[in-house]
Write an enzyme that holds these catalytic residues in place. Structure first.
Site, PDB file in Angstrom:
ATOM      1  N   PHE B 156      -0.418 -10.421  -6.675  1.00  0.00           N
ATOM      2  CA  PHE B 156      -1.939 -10.268  -6.431  1.00  0.00           C
ATOM      3  C   PHE B 156      -2.337  -9.227  -7.411  1.00  0.00           C
ATOM      4  CE2 PHE B 156      -5.529  -7.934  -4.314  1.00  0.00           C
ATOM      5  CZ  PHE B 156      -6.115  -9.078  -3.833  1.00  0.00           C
ATOM      6  N   LEU B 158      -5.110  -7.542  -9.366  1.00  0.00           N
ATOM      7  CA  LEU B 158      -6.516  -7.089  -9.273  1.00  0.00           C
ATOM      8  C   LEU B 158      -6.667  -5.886 -10.341  1.00  0.00           C
ATOM      9  CD1 LEU B 158      -9.509  -6.856  -8.346  1.00  0.00           C
ATOM     10  CD2 LEU B 158      -8.512  -5.756  -6.286  1.00  0.00           C
ATOM     11  N   SER B 165     -10.119   1.940  -8.594  1.00  0.00           N
ATOM     12  CA  SER B 165     -11.121   1.981  -7.277  1.00  0.00           C
ATOM     13  C   SER B 165     -12.115   1.110  -7.788  1.00  0.00           C
ATOM     14  CB  SER B 165     -11.528   3.399  -7.268  1.00  0.00           C
ATOM     15  OG  SER B 165     -10.341   3.966  -6.692  1.00  0.00           O
ATOM     16  N   GLY B 198       2.553  -5.562  -7.782  1.00  0.00           N
ATOM     17  CA  GLY B 198       3.792  -5.418  -7.037  1.00  0.00           C
ATOM     18  C   GLY B 198       4.672  -6.779  -7.215  1.00  0.00           C
ATOM     19  N   ARG B 333      21.007  21.433  15.983  1.00  0.00           N
ATOM     20  CA  ARG B 333      21.061  22.443  15.140  1.00  0.00           C
ATOM     21  C   ARG B 333      20.657  23.790  15.795  1.00  0.00           C
ATOM     22  NH1 ARG B 333      23.123  24.143  10.005  1.00  0.00           N
ATOM     23  NH2 ARG B 333      21.873  25.711   9.123  1.00  0.00           N
ATOM     24  N   GLY B 428      18.030  22.871   4.283  1.00  0.00           N
ATOM     25  CA  GLY B 428      18.647  22.265   3.217  1.00  0.00           C
ATOM     26  C   GLY B 428      19.032  20.909   3.774  1.00  0.00           C
ATOM     27  N   GLU B 451      -4.733   0.269  -1.906  1.00  0.00           N
ATOM     28  CA  GLU B 451      -5.717  -0.338  -1.137  1.00  0.00           C
ATOM     29  C   GLU B 451      -6.791   0.452  -1.058  1.00  0.00           C
ATOM     30  OE1 GLU B 451      -5.621  -3.655   0.770  1.00  0.00           O
ATOM     31  OE2 GLU B 451      -3.812  -4.061  -0.657  1.00  0.00           O
TER      32      GLU B 451
END
Lengths: 700, 700
Positions: B156, B158, B165, B198, B333, B428, B451
Site C-alpha cells: 500500500f 501512499l 502526514s 511495507g 526476583r 539488567g 497511520e
C-alpha cells in the site's frame, strides 16, 4: 577567556556548507562559535578536533553502513578499534593523573562515535584499572603497566545472577588456605555466577572479582576484591576451574561483550587480594585499618560516585546527539502550511517546539551540571589522595554521593525520554536505523540501570536530606554542606511560608522565579517525606518497611526535585554570572529559564496543593511562559545545535547532517546500502515454491 | 455466558507447572481461568490455542535463539512463515466477511509471536486487499483471489520521501492517455518516491499507488489510487520503469521489508484505476459520484479508522506481553529485605507495585476499550456495506474517527511507556535481548507514528469536540452521538460547577469518583481550548495559525483527556455491570479504579487550578488511593498476568516463563546460545597482533 571566534576561527572550525539550514542560521541571535568557545575553551575544542579527525581519517573507523554486522564481527571490530585507540594514545597516564577533563573528553568523543567502543576502553582502563589502583597496594602496580600495554585485558566482576543492587548479599567466596598461601575463589552455584560483566564475554584475561573473604576457622570478613586471571593471554582460553562465557545479544551496546563466570575452587596467590581496606597475613590472620565491617564496606564501595558521575555525562552526550538530529530535521522537514501551496518547516509549529526545545535546554543545563559535578569530584579525589581526614572532606564525600545518586537518574531519564521524543518527532524517518535515534536510545538505556538502578539510587539522596533534617531536629546542626547545595534549607520554615506573587507569564521568563518555586518545593517534599516516614514508624513499621513505604510520592519525588533544583540553580548562576559575554546572555538566559520552568511544570500539582500557587492565572502563566520561551528560542535552535553537535562523520545521521540536505542525504544513504536494489537471494520461495493455501487447515 | 472453568478446563487449559510463582497464585482472590473465560469466551480461547499449538509444533516457527539473523535471512524466514500462515489457513475469506473478531485474533496471535510476521500478512491481505476491495469495483475482484493464493504479493503505497502526514501534498502523478487508454504513473523526482511501504522492499509484486490524477488538458482531480505492478511474479525482478528497493534496517520489525519506489512513466491500463470514488472514461472524461474534491478525498481516506483501531489493539498486545514478563520477574526476583538473612520478592515493594500495577490495569482497561471500539467499527462497516446514507451513519463515522484518532495515541504511548518501565523494572536482566523487552519496545514504536503521527492525529479528536461545541453555540444542537461518548457534554455548564466533595482515599477507591473528575476535566479543557482558539483568532491569526497555537496545553490535552475518560467509562461500566460473576467483581473493580485514578493523577494540576480539587488533603487522598489499590492488587498480579499471557513458547522470555524459575530459565537460555562458551574466532587479534601503544600519537 579564550580568544574570540574571529581571531582563530580558521584553525578551530570549518564553516558549514550552505544549504537549507542557512535561513535559521542567519536568524540566530548569537554566534555559535563564540558560544562554543565560551563553553568549552579553545584547548578542549582543539583536542576534540584532533580525536575526531583521527577517527575520520582511519579506515578502521569507517562507518559500516548497512554492513549488517553479526555479533561476532561487531565484537571483533570493536576490539580492533579499542586497540587502535591505544595506538593513537588518546588516553595518557599523564592526563589520568593530572588532567582528568581531557580523559572525560576522550570518553565523550569515543561515545559520540559508538558507546560500545567507549565502554570497552573505559571498563578496561578506568574501571578495572582504578579498582586495582584504588583498592590495591604497591604490589599490584605491576598490573597497571600491563593494562596500558594491553598485555592483559580487564573487567570488573561484582554483580551476580541473583544479586545486583544488594551488593552485600554477593555469594562468591574466597577462602584462605595458609598451607599454600592461596585464596580459593568459588561460586557456590550458578545463581552466584558473576553476570553482566563488561569485557568478560570474549576478551578479558583478568577480572577484579568481589567475593566474601573467609579466614581459616570459617570467619567471614565481608566483601573484598581479588585479582583473578580468567583466561590465558596467549590463547584467550579459560583458566582451569573458570567457566567463562558470553551473555549474547543485549538491547544495545552490542560491540561490548558482557559475560558471566563461575569459579570452581580457583586458587590465586595471597598477594592478589586487593588489600587497601583489609589484608590477610601469610598465616591467615585478617587485618584491617577499619573498625567494623560496615565502615570497611562503605570505603570499598565509596568509589561508586565516579561511575555515576561519568554516567551523568554520558547521558548528556546522548541527549545532545538526539536533539541535534531532531532539530536539524525539524528545521528542514516541511509539512502543511497556512496555504496549500506553501509548506512550513515543522520547527515552526508550536507543538514541535514544545516537544523538542525543552530537551535542547535540558542538554545545556545538564551539561553544565555534569561538568561542575565532575570538578567537585576532582576536588574530592584530591583530598583522598592527600589523605585528608577532615570533617569537610567527609562531608564533601557525602554530598557528592548524594548528588551523583540523584544526578544519574535525572540525567539518564531525561536522555531516555528526550531521545524517544526526538525519535517520534522525526516521524517515520526517525525510525530508520541509519538515522541513529534507535541506537542512541538502546545505548543510553543501561544508563538507567547500571551503577545502581535509578529508583534505588534516589533513596541515597533522600536519605542524605532526611538525615540532615533529623540532625537539625536532634541537635540543631545547621544545614550546611561544602558545595552549598543544602544551605538554603536553613531557611526551611520561612521558605514554606512563601507564595508565588506574580500574575503573568512575564513573571516567569527569568529562571529566578522557577528557582524560588523549586526551593519551596524541596522544602515541602522534605517536610512531607519526614512526616510520612515518622508516621509509618509510629504505626508500627520497622525501619525497612517505613522506608519502603515512604518512597512513592515522597522520598523519590524529594530526591528528584532536589536534583532538579541543583541543576537549575547551577545553570542559573552560570548564565547570570559576570563572565558571560553580553551577546550570549539573552540566549543562555532563555535556555536557563526554559529548562527550569519546563521541569518545574511537572510539579504544578504539588505547588497548588501546598499553596505556593493559587488561582487559575498562576498555572496558565507558567504554561504561557514555556511557550513564549520556545518561541523566543526557535530561531536560535539550529545555532544552539551547531554548538553541541559533533562533525557529520561522528553524528552519523543522514537526517541530521550539518548541510541540512535532509532528503538528498537520506536517499543517498539508502541507495548506498549494498543490497538496496537487489532481488532477494530467496526469490524462488515466492516465484517457484508456491504454497498450497489451506493445506494444513484440516489440522485446525 | 460460557461454562465455568470447572466444566471444561481440561481441554482449555494446561495447568501451570509448580514453582516459585505458586505462593502468589495461591494468594489470588479469584480463579484466573474463570476470568479468562469471562473475558474471552470459550470459542476464542480454543481458536487461539489451536493457532498457538500450530506454531509451536511447526519447526519453521522454532525460536531462532541467538541465531543472530542477518537482515536477508530474517526477511526470508519471515516470508516463509507468512506462506506457512496461508497454508495453515488461519485467515479465511468467511471470517473476513462474517467473523472479523476471529481475524483480529489471528493478527494478535501472530503479533504475540512476532510483529514482523503479523504486519507482513496484514499489509498484504488486509491493507492491500481491502484497499482494492473498498476503493475498487467489480473489475478488480480478480485481484482478491490472487491475494489469497499468493499469486501476487501486495503493498500500500501512499507515503513519499517528503510527505507523510500531509497526504494531500502527495506528488506522484497519473496522467491519462486516451490514445492508449492508459495511465502514466510518474514520480517527478526522488522526493516524490514512495517511501516506507511495507512489503515493497523485497517481496511485493503489486502496489496500490496513490497519485494525483490528471485528465487530458491538464486538469488535476486530486489523489486517487491505482493498481500498479512493480515486479514480475515469475522472477521478482522490477517491471520496466520501476526503480524499487529496500530501505534497510529499521529500529524494529526487521522481518518486514519496507521499501521505496520511483516510477518513470510507467503505463498501466485504464481499468487499474481503483474507481470507487472517481473514474475516467475511455475518452478521458473524469466522472465521480461526489460533488467536490474535498468530499471525495474524505471518502477515499475514510477507511483509515480501521487501521488506527487495529493499532490500538496491537499496542494493547504489546503492553500485555511486557507486563506479563515484568510481573512474573518481580514476583520471583528477590532483593533486600527487612533483615540481612531474608530477601523479599521485589513485587513486595510499594515502589515496584506503583511502577508496574497501573500498567497492568491499563492493559485490562485498554483491552476492553479496544474490543468495544472494534465492535463499533463493525457496526459502521455494516452500515457502509448496506449503503446506509442516514445521518446516524454519518455521525457514527465521525465519532469513530474521533475515537480512533485519539485511541491510537493513547494506546501506543501507554504501551511505549509501559514497556520502558517494564524494561527498567527488570533491571539488567530486562536489558538482555533474549528477555524480549527490547524487541517489544522496538516493534511497538512505529505504532506511535504510522497511520498518522500521534500528535497530529489528536487534532482530529479535538476538532471533533470543538466542532460540536461550536454547533451548540451556533444553533443549539444537542451534544449527542451514536455511541454516546459526548452526550455528557450536554450538562457542560453544570459539570463545570462541580467540585470533589470527598476527603479521604476511601472516596476514590471506586472508579465512580475519578470518572466524575474526568467529566469535569474534559469540560474544562473543552472550554479552555475553545476560548484559546477564539482568542487567537481575535488577535488576528488565520485558522491555520490559530489551530497550531491552540494545541499545546489545550487541544492536545483535551483529546487525550476525552480519550482517557472514554476508556475509563467503558471499563467502569463493564466491570460494574450485572453480567460480571460475583467472584470477579472485586478484582475487576480494583483494576478499573486503579487505571482511572492513575491516569487522572497526571491531571491533578488542572483539577486544582480549575477549582475541582481544593486543599492539601484532596491531592493526598488521590495518592493514597493509588497506593491502596496497588497493595490490594499485588497478590492478584500473577493471576491477572496468567489471564493475559500467551504460552511460554509465544511469550519467549526466560524471565517471564510461567514456571517462575527465573534463574534456571535465564541461565539455560544463555548457555544454549551456540557460541556462549567459545573462544572468539579473532583471538589472535589479542594474543598475537599486539598493538604498539602510542604508535600513532605523533600525529596528534
Amino acid at each position: 577567556m579564550a580568544p574570540t571566534a574571529e581571531g582563530s576561527s580558521d584553525a578551530l572550525w570549518a564553516d558549514f556548507p550552505r544549504g537549507p539550514l542557512d535561513a535559521y542560521r542567519a536568524r540566530a541571535s548569537f554566534s555559535w562559535k563564540d558560544l562554543q568557545l565560551f563553553l568549552e575553551g579553545e584547548e578542549l575544542i582543539r583536542f576534540r578536533n584532533t580525536i575526531f579527525s583521527a577517527l575520520e581519517n582511519d579506515p578502521l573507523f569507517a562507518r559500516s553502513r548497512g554492513a549488517d554486522l553479526s555479533l561476532e564481527k561487531y565484537r571483533k571490530l570493536n576490539f580492533l578499534r579499542c586497540k587502535r585507540v591505544f595506538e593513537h594514545g588518546f588516553f595518557s597516564m599523564e592526563d589520568l593523573a593530572g588532567n582528568p577533563l581531557r580523559v572525560l573528553t576522550v570518553i565523550h568523543c569515543l561515545g559520540m562515535y559508538d558507546w560500545s567502543l567507549a565502554t570497552k576502553c573505559v571498563l578496561h582502563m578506568m574501571v578495572f584499572g582504578s579498582a586495582i589502583y584504588n583498592s590495591g597496594s604497591e604490589r599490584h602496580l605491576k598490573y597497571i603497566e600491563k593494562i596500558f600495554n594491553l598485555e592483559i585485558f580487564g573487567c570488573f566482576a561484582l554483580t551476580e545472577v541473583s544479586h545486583g543492587s544488594n551488593t552485600k548479599a554477593i555469594r562468591t567466596t574466597a577462602h584462605y588456605d595458609p598451607a599454600t598461601q592461596e585464596f580459593i575463589i568459588h561460586s557456590p552455584d550458578f545463581e552466584a555466577a558473576k553476570f553482566w560483566v563488561g569485557n568478560m564475554g570474549k576478551t578479558a584475561t583478568h577480572a577484579v572479582v568481589f567475593a566474601q573473604l573467609y579466614t581459616p576457622g570459617g570467619q567471614c570478613h565481608g566483601l573484598h576484591s581479588f585479582m583473578v586471571q580468567i583466561r590465558d593471554p596467549k590463547t584467550l582460553l579459560p583458566m582451569p576451574g573458570v567457566m567463562v562465557g558470553d551473555m549474547g545479544r543485549k538491547v544495545g551496546q552490542n560491540g561490548l561483550d558482557n559475560g558471566f563466570a563461575m569459579f570452581h575452587k580457583v586458587r590465586i596467590p595471597r598477594q592478589d587480594l586487593l588489600n587497601r581496606t583489609g589484608d590477610v597475613t601469610p598465616e591467615g590472620t585478617y587485618i584491617t585499618p577499619f573498625k567494623d565491617v560496615r565502615q570497611r564496606f562503605g570505603a570499598s564501595l565509596g568509589s561508586l560516585s565516579s561511575g555515576r558521575i561519568s554516567i551523568v555525562s554520558m547521558s548528556v552526550v546522548n541527549l545532545k546527539l538526539a536533539v541535534a538530529i531532531a532539530l536539524r530535521f525539524s528545521a528542514t522537514r516541511r509539512q502543511f502550511g497556512p496555504t496549500d501551496e506553501e509548506e512550513i518547516p515543522v520547527l515552526e509549529y508550536q507543538l514541535q517546539q514544545w516537544r523538542l526545545l525543552p530537551y535542547l535546554a535540558a542538554a545545556y543545563a545538564l551539561d553544565h551540571f555534569s561538568k561542575t559535578l565532575f570538578l567537585d569530584l576532582m576536588e574530592l579525589q584530591r583530598g583522598l589522595l592527600a589523605r585528608d581526614r577532615s570533617a569537610r572532606q567527609a562531608e564533601l564525600g557525602r554530598e557528592i554521593h548524594a548528588l551523583a545518586s540523584a544526578g544519574k537518574p535525572l540525567a539518564s531519564w531525561t536522555a531516555q525520554q528526550g531521545i524517544q521524543e526526538c525519535r517520534e518527532a522525526c516521524g517515520g524517518h526517525g525510525y530508520l536505523a541509519i538515522n541513529r535515534l534507535g541506537d542512541l536510545r538502546d545505548d543510553n538505556d543501561p544508563n538507567c540501570t547500571y551503577e545502581g538502578d535509578n529508583n534505588v539510587l534516589l533513596q541515597q539522596t533522600s536519605s542524605y536530606l532526611l538525615g540532615l533534617l533529623e540532625q537539625r531536629h536532634q541537635d540543631g546542626t545547621r544545614f550546611e554542606s561544602p558545595l552549598r547545595t543544602v544551605d538554603f534549607l536553613e531557611a526551611y520554615p520561612s521558605i514554606l511560608g512563601q507564595k508565588f506573587r506574580g500574575s503573568c507569564s512575564a513573571d516567569w521568563l527569568d529562571s529566578t522565579a522557577p528557582l524560588a518555586a523549586y526551593k519551596w518545593l524541596v522544602c515541602y517534599l522534605l517536610r512531607e517525606s519526614y512526616q510520612k516516614f515518622n508516621q509509618e514508624k509510629r504505626s508500627g513499621s520497622g525501619d525497612f518497611e517505613a522506608r519502603s513505604n515512604s518512597q512513592v510520592y515522597h522520598c523519590r519525588s524529594l530526591a528528584l526535585a532536589f536534583m532538579e533544583l541543583t541543576v537549575v540553580r547551577r545553570f542559573h548562576e552560570f548564565t547570570h554570572g559576570p563572565g558571560v559575554p553580553p551577546p550570549l546572555r539573552p540566549v543562555l538566559g532563555r535556555l536557563s529559564a526554559l529548562y527550569a520552568l519546563w521541569s518545574l511544570s511537572q510539579h504544578l500539582a504539588l505547588l497548588y496543593r501546598g499553596g505556593y500557587l493559587a488561582g487559575e492565572q498562576a498555572g496558565k502563566s507558567v504554561e504561557q511562559a514555556v511557550l513564549d520561551l520556545c518561541a523566543q528560542l526557535k530561531d536560535d535552535a539550529v545555532a544552539l545545535v551547531d554548538v553541541i553537535a559533533p562533525p557529520d562523520f561522528v553524528l552519523d545521521s543522514p537526517i541530521g547532517r550539518a548541510d541540512g540536505e535532509l532528503y538528498k542525504n537520506l536517499w543517498s544513504a539508502i541507495l548506498q546500502e549494498g543490497k538496496a536494489l537487489q532481488r532477494p537471494s530467496w526469490w524462488p520461495e515466492f516465484s517457484v515454491n508456491k504454497p498450497e493455501v489451506g493445506r494444513l487447515k484440516s489440522k485446525l
